[in-house]
Enzyme design. Structure first.
Site, short mmCIF file in Angstrom:
data_model
loop_
_atom_site.label_atom_id
_atom_site.label_comp_id
_atom_site.label_asym_id
_atom_site.label_seq_id
_atom_site.Cartn_x
_atom_site.Cartn_y
_atom_site.Cartn_z
N PHE A 1 0.63 -0.77 0.50
CA PHE A 1 -0.09 0.20 -0.57
C PHE A 1 0.61 1.44 0.02
O PHE A 1 2.17 1.61 -1.19
CB PHE A 1 -0.27 0.17 1.05
CG PHE A 1 -1.85 -0.94 1.48
CD1 PHE A 1 -3.07 -0.47 -0.10
CD2 PHE A 1 -2.45 -2.31 1.65
CE1 PHE A 1 -3.98 -1.64 -0.59
CE2 PHE A 1 -2.70 -3.31 1.36
CZ PHE A 1 -3.83 -3.18 0.44
N SER A 2 0.84 1.88 1.03
CA SER A 2 1.27 3.93 1.31
C SER A 2 3.21 4.00 1.55
O SER A 2 3.01 4.62 0.93
CB SER A 2 0.95 4.22 2.40
OG SER A 2 -0.38 4.87 1.36
N VAL A 3 3.41 2.44 1.41
CA VAL A 3 4.52 2.47 1.61
C VAL A 3 5.16 2.68 0.12
O VAL A 3 6.12 3.41 -0.24
CB VAL A 3 5.49 1.34 1.94
CG1 VAL A 3 6.38 1.25 1.95
CG2 VAL A 3 5.49 0.60 3.23
#
Length: 384
Positions: A70-72
């Site tokens: 995801f937002s990593v």
């Protein structure tokens, strides 16, 4: 095997607290499957994986298991854009419309790449109702963003661009380079570093993917006409309906697409390898992914305070999250990185010469996740 929890990998005895915290995630904190990697002074000192990669708990997590983090991936999205800034193909402070003329519509003629990377562009959501699956149609998504009027005056406030961040930065990258962001990441960053990280996962790699344990049922939109602020927040996460991954996250379409804000895949070891270069001033083993000067600017605070989307304080540099009182990245203020949904995390602490990653296949607590907090505490217990 530890009490029927399959655990594999290596861990330097000095970092035994990290191993114990990782095991504790399974025993005490409900972890179904995941991996951690820790590098210190560029050396891999802990590379662990455990649990199961499927909901049926039949397939143990393996060394090469990939998972959606995801937002990593937002940090890696910014990294690619910043590489183009270094080459003079993009400019942090020039209007984005210089490269993307259509983007000047609806009051966005002064929006810059700096605004985009620091979540100040006022474009966290698309107002136009889009059908489920539209997130796979890059031209449609970027056209909708080009036509969109900002929800606030760009630069006057910030709000987490949860799912639009990657389309905005990615389209500027495409316009400036003629290549997609995911291809540049593989060719110029992950590939040279030997980092098992992707935005746009080739179908040949899908057999390695963990099943992400997230209900496929989409939430129902509140009835009636929503006030503008509520509409902005709803559309941030649910327009088009599957933009956050719900209902799609384990599909081939999701894995192969480039949705840079949201659908990066990798191993913990791969994420930590990229951060090891950043912890070392932007280069490792003779491979430079960002100059030290560009990295210094990239990790300088750009926005801090009330977040229009999260309804709490947030703090951003250029694509990287910075520590704040209620969400530390260890004891050192110079640390930077990015969290992802479910608690996944990639970060580095140049003062401690530490690079770390944690990935999971569970949509656990997001803002305060007990699993990554336990691992963070164990890192600094180990390094002293």
């Amino acid at each position: 095997m530890t009490d029927e929890i399959p655990i594999g990998g290596i861990c330097d005895p000095r970092f035994a607290p990290v191993r114990e915290a990782f095991i504790g995630n399974f025993r005490e904190r409900g972890e179904p499957g995941g991996a951690v990697a820790l590098m210190v002074d560029g050396r891999l000192v802990c590379d662990l994986w455990g649990g199961f990669r499927d909901a049926a708990r039949e397939s143990p997590w393996a060394r090469e298991t990939l998972v959606n983090f995801f937002s990593v991936g937002k940090a890696f999205t910014a990294l690619v854009a910043l590489r183009l800034v270094e080459r003079g193909l993009l400019d942090l402070d020039a209007p984005a419309a210089t490269r993307w003329p259509e983007f000047a519509a609806a009051g966005k003629e002064r929006v810059t790449l700096r605004h985009i990377l620091s979540h100040q562009a006022g474009l966290p959501a698309i107002r136009e109702d889009l059908p489920d699956g539209a997130m796979f149609d890059w031209p449609r998504m970027t056209a909708a963003l080009a036509a969109q009027k900002p929800w606030w005056e760009p630069g006057a406030a910030h709000g987490y661009h949860v799912n639009t961040f990657g389309y905005l930065a990615g389209e500027l990258v495409r316009r400036a380079s003629g290549r997609t962001l995911g291809h540049i990441l593989r060719d110029e960053v992950a590939g040279p570093l030997g980092a098992d990280v992707y935005i746009g996962l080739p179908q040949t790699e899908h057999s390695r993917c963990a099943e992400f344990l997230w209900p496929s049922i989409l939430p129902e939109r509140p009835p009636g006409e929503l006030p503008d602020d509520a509409l902005m927040k709803w559309n941030t996460y649910w327009n088009p309906p599957g933009i956050s991954g719900a209902g799609w996250v384990n599909s081939p379409e999701w894995r192969m697409a480039e949705i840079p804000s949201t659908n990066g895949h990798g191993t913990a070891r791969g994420v930590a390898r990229i951060y090891a270069a950043l912890a070392n001033g932007g280069a490792i083993d003779g491979i430079e992914i960002l100059s030290s000067a560009m990295l210094a600017e990239a990790t300088t605070e750009q926005s801090f305070g009330p977040d229009r989307i999260l309804d709490r304080e947030s703090r951003f540099a250029l694509g990287f999250q910075l520590p704040q009182a209620e969400r530390r990245l260890g004891p050192n203020d110079a640390a930077f990185g990015h969290f992802g949904a479910g608690g996944s995390l990639g970060f580095c602490d140049p003062a401690a010469r530490v690079a770390f990653a944690y990935v999971t296949n569970d949509m656990g607590p997001r803002w305060q996740n007990p699993r990554n907090k336990a691992l963070l505490a164990a890192i600094y217990e180990s390094v002293g």
